[in-house]
Enzyme design. Structure first.
Site, PDB file in Angstrom:
ATOM      1  N   ARG A   1       0.870  -1.178   0.000  1.00  0.00           N
ATOM      2  CA  ARG A   1       0.000   0.000   0.000  1.00  0.00           C
ATOM      3  C   ARG A   1       0.902   1.221   0.000  1.00  0.00           C
ATOM      4  O   ARG A   1       1.798   1.352   0.833  1.00  0.00           O
ATOM      5  CB  ARG A   1      -0.911   0.010   1.229  1.00  0.00           C
TER       6      ARG A   1
ATOM      7  N   HIS B   1      -7.650   0.794  -6.233  1.00  0.00           N
ATOM      8  CA  HIS B   1      -7.822  -0.027  -5.030  1.00  0.00           C
ATOM      9  C   HIS B   1      -8.563  -1.309  -5.436  1.00  0.00           C
ATOM     10  O   HIS B   1      -9.716  -1.521  -5.069  1.00  0.00           O
ATOM     11  CB  HIS B   1      -8.638   0.768  -4.006  1.00  0.00           C
TER      12      HIS B   1
ATOM     13  N   GLN C   1     -10.462  -3.782  -2.961  1.00  0.00           N
ATOM     14  CA  GLN C   1     -11.749  -3.287  -2.492  1.00  0.00           C
ATOM     15  C   GLN C   1     -12.862  -3.743  -3.438  1.00  0.00           C
ATOM     16  O   GLN C   1     -13.946  -4.144  -3.007  1.00  0.00           O
ATOM     17  CB  GLN C   1     -11.714  -1.752  -2.408  1.00  0.00           C
TER      18      GLN C   1
ATOM     19  N   ASP D   1     -17.358   7.493  -1.417  1.00  0.00           N
ATOM     20  CA  ASP D   1     -16.126   7.387  -0.625  1.00  0.00           C
ATOM     21  C   ASP D   1     -15.873   8.778  -0.039  1.00  0.00           C
ATOM     22  O   ASP D   1     -16.508   9.764  -0.438  1.00  0.00           O
ATOM     23  CB  ASP D   1     -14.977   6.951  -1.544  1.00  0.00           C
TER      24      ASP D   1
ATOM     25  N   CYS E   1     -16.473   2.092   0.953  1.00  0.00           N
ATOM     26  CA  CYS E   1     -15.319   1.245   1.291  1.00  0.00           C
ATOM     27  C   CYS E   1     -14.860   1.449   2.731  1.00  0.00           C
ATOM     28  O   CYS E   1     -14.187   0.591   3.296  1.00  0.00           O
ATOM     29  CB  CYS E   1     -14.186   1.517   0.322  1.00  0.00           C
TER      30      CYS E   1
ATOM     31  N   ARG F   1     -13.741  -8.246   2.429  1.00  0.00           N
ATOM     32  CA  ARG F   1     -12.323  -8.017   2.133  1.00  0.00           C
ATOM     33  C   ARG F   1     -11.540  -9.276   2.495  1.00  0.00           C
ATOM     34  O   ARG F   1     -10.640  -9.699   1.790  1.00  0.00           O
ATOM     35  CB  ARG F   1     -11.781  -6.823   2.945  1.00  0.00           C
TER      36      ARG F   1
END
Ligand code: CP
Ligand code: NVA
Length: 302
Positions: free
Chosen positions: A104, A131, A134, A219, A259, A287
């Protein structure tokens, strides 16, 4: 057997995405039934995290433990990456010791570089650009609640950011319609808009995007790295809050996704995110299952 990386949903075929989602649903049932896999026994994964995380870190670490493996968490301050050791050297060293890397970071090129030099699979655990993990969880969640997403209408409301970019790739790969309502200055990446042109509609009108949608997603307006722009962004995004009114424009049985982390009262109201249409806790849980399925795929079939 050549190594496969997962930096984007575009690294998989449509068929492979479908397989990974189906297997994630199976792995979820297996975990509930107490069936354990030893896929990663005597193996280790290194988590190179140059940005904060709650869900991604915990879901990978828990998933790796459930597979009988161990994870090693590397933050910049604790490793030589933070002191300027090249990613190319780090990638080659980790490849001699471990079996998988999850990274990340901010600049997407850093993950690309890690993948270029690693001889073990590299998974993108979020970059400024996308991402994809996700989205595996989000597609799993939609599938569990509503069946196949192909041909459905999805609305993305707010920032054309990393998560939005992965929604765009998902729309292209799984052939659904993604309507993106974003202020002009916060539209998604131009090249990606061109690549996904057949599956996306851009607008500045949240209601038009949400109209009859099977799913409404949003988001934070100020993701990691945008902390200093928080106030300016809040002004630009006023009018893009997902509230009960906007949800009324969507289909009657529309789902709401985020998310997380979420900021109630900004991009979404508490009534929506904590309401009956919201599936955010399933999304978060998935996830774990989706990434276990991804790791199994990368470590065995690829
Ligand atoms: N959704 C998500 O990736 O959360 P974290 O930043 O907590 O990992
Ligand atoms: N867009 C957010 C997502 C966090 C999971 C960010 O990049 O901070």
């Amino acid at each position: 057997m050549s190594v496969r990386h997962f930096l984007s949903l575009m690294d998989l075929t449509t068929e492979e995405i479908r397989l990974i989602i189906a297997r994630a649903i199976e792995l979820k049932a297996e975990l509930r039934a107490g069936t354990l896999s030893t896929l990663m026994q005597n193996q280790s994964a290194v988590l190179v995290f140059e940005k904060s995380s709650t869900r991604t870190r915990v879901s990978f670490e828990a998933g790796i433990a459930q597979f009988g493996g161990s994870s090693i968490f590397l933050a910049p301050a604790d490793s030589h990456l933070g002191r300027g050791e090249p990613i190319a050297d780090t990638a080659r060293v980790l490849s001699r010791m471990a079996n998988l890397i999850v990274m990340r970071t901010g600049p997407h090129e850093r993950i690309e570089q890690m993948a270029q030099y690693a001889t073990i699979p590299v998974i993108n655990g979020l970059s400024d650009f996308n991402h994809p993990c996700q989205l595996l969880a989000d597609i799993q969640t939609f599938t569990e609640h509503r069946g196949a997403i192909q041909g459905r209408k999805v609305a993305w409301i707010g920032d054309g950011n990393n998560v939005c970019h992965s929604w765009m790739n998902a729309a292209r790969q799984l052939d659904f319609e993604l309507h993106i309502a974003a202020p002009k200055d916060y539209r998604p990446d131009q090249n990606l808009i061109k690549d996904c042109a057949n599956n996306i509609v851009l607008t500045e009108d949240p209601e038009a995007a949400a109209k009859d949608a099977a799913l409404v997603a949003t988001d934070t307006w100020s993701g990691m790295g945008h902390e200093k722009e928080k106030e300016a962004r809040a002004k630009k995004f006023a009018g893009y809050c997902v509230d009960e009114n906007l949800m009324r424009a969507a289909a009657k049985d529309a789902l709401f996704m985020h998310c997380l982390p979420a900021y109630r009262g900004s991009e979404v109201t508490a009534a929506v995110i904590d309401g009956a249409q919201s599936v955010i806790w399933d999304e978060a849980e998935n996830r774990l299952h989706a990434q276990k399925s991804l790791m199994e795929f990368l470590l065995t079939r690829a």
